[in-house]
Design an enzyme around this catalytic site. Structure first.
Site, mmCIF file in Angstrom:
data_model
loop_
_atom_site.group_PDB
_atom_site.id
_atom_site.type_symbol
_atom_site.label_atom_id
_atom_site.label_comp_id
_atom_site.label_asym_id
_atom_site.label_seq_id
_atom_site.Cartn_x
_atom_site.Cartn_y
_atom_site.Cartn_z
ATOM 1 N N ASP A 131 2.939 -3.394 5.211
ATOM 2 C CA ASP A 131 2.242 -2.134 5.453
ATOM 3 C C ASP A 131 1.425 -2.165 6.737
ATOM 4 O O ASP A 131 0.810 -3.169 7.081
ATOM 5 C CB ASP A 131 1.325 -1.805 4.277
ATOM 6 C CG ASP A 131 2.102 -1.559 2.993
ATOM 7 O OD1 ASP A 131 3.172 -0.946 3.094
ATOM 8 O OD2 ASP A 131 1.649 -1.993 1.922
ATOM 9 N N GLU A 163 7.204 8.361 -4.129
ATOM 10 C CA GLU A 163 6.910 6.935 -4.215
ATOM 11 C C GLU A 163 5.421 6.777 -4.517
ATOM 12 O O GLU A 163 4.579 7.361 -3.836
ATOM 13 C CB GLU A 163 7.240 6.223 -2.902
ATOM 14 C CG GLU A 163 8.721 6.191 -2.577
ATOM 15 C CD GLU A 163 8.995 5.518 -1.247
ATOM 16 O OE1 GLU A 163 8.033 5.079 -0.574
ATOM 17 O OE2 GLU A 163 10.169 5.445 -0.852
#
Length: 273
Positions: free
Chosen positions: A62, A51
């Site tokens: 995040d 990724e």
């Protein structure tokens, strides 16, 4: 076609009787050249799927580690086009390793879905995870991807109902990303026994391989998750190595550090097969 690389990779690891190792790095952290070296180190040390994070100013999904990585990348001037150029450079010497671009909708929308799809395909991107673009709002993006075979990879969680998983799986391909814990990336870790039923349900309803992530940092944790999943995703643990190397004044060791962790995780997954 790009999606075929993902299918081929899951066929490969399934034939080997193990789960796939899905690794993450933030493109441009701390610079594009180091990211390229890290991409190669991950691939060379057992990463099955990579990724590639695209930095964004408001990364709501995040945790601190990846937020700081994104800030370092943005400070270095990294743009979405730079991320695609990095992928294209990697693809020049690697035709097999699936690359998944992970990011947020705003930069993609700003580029234009059709323009982005064409550029992503040209760069060798196999799929994207756009974390803030739900199934109800991504039809235009899916339409743009269709001509190039790019996978729309979606997220599910332990609280996702069967009805919602069916919606999440609608138009998705490649694999399903199962978020093991509530919260942001890097937060806590889940007991595989607690999420086994949810992972099995997600696999059955979606018909896709299920990769489990969020909170996996060690080979031991990866091996435990491999018992219930088709793939194990590790992100914050890799990003932490960038920070630690920079703090130690060892910028040149970043790729090697990430490669060492990838080898540990890959060995653990092979040992768990």
């Amino acid at each position: 076609m790009p999606t075929q690389r993902i299918t081929d990779r899951f066929d490969k690891v399934r034939a080997e009787g193990r789960a796939a190792l899905v690794t993450y790095l933030m493109a441009g952290d701390p610079d594009i050249e180091t990211s390229y070296e890290a991409l190669c180190a991950l691939r060379d040390n057992g990463a099955d799927i990579i990724e590639l994070g695209a930095p964004f100013t408001d990364p709501m999904a995040d945790g601190p580690a990846i937020q700081m990585a994104g800030q370092r990348s943005l400070k270095a001037g990294t743009t979405l086009r730079d991320v695609l150029a990095l992928a294209k450079r990697f693809r020049e010497t690697d035709e097999d390793t699936p690359l998944i671009l992970m990011g947020y909708a705003n930069p993609v929308h700003s580029m234009g879905y059709t323009t982005f799809a064409e550029a992503a395909a040209s760069a060798g991107i196999d799929g994207t995870i756009i974390v803030d673009l739900p199934p109800e709002e991504d039809q235009e993006l899916r339409d743009a991807y269709e001509a190039y075979g790019i996978s729309v990879i979606r997220l599910a969680t332990p609280t996702t109902t069967d009805k919602r998983i069916a919606k999440v799986a609608e138009g998705a391909s490649g694999f399903l990303y199962y978020v093991a814990v509530a919260g942001v990336t890097g937060s806590g870790s889940a007991d595989p026994a607690d999420i086994r039923e949810g992972v099995e349900r997600a696999r059955k309803v979606s018909g896709l391989p299920v990769c489990v992530g969020f909170g996996v940092k060690t080979g031991e944790q990866a091996a435990a998750m491999a018992a219930i999943a088709d793939g194990v995703v590790v992100g914050s643990a890799f990003v932490d190595h960038v920070r630690l190397a920079l703090e130690a004044g060892e910028r040149g060791d970043i790729a090697a550090r990430m490669g060492t962790l990838a080898e540990e995780l890959s060995s653990a997954l092979k040992g768990a097969a």
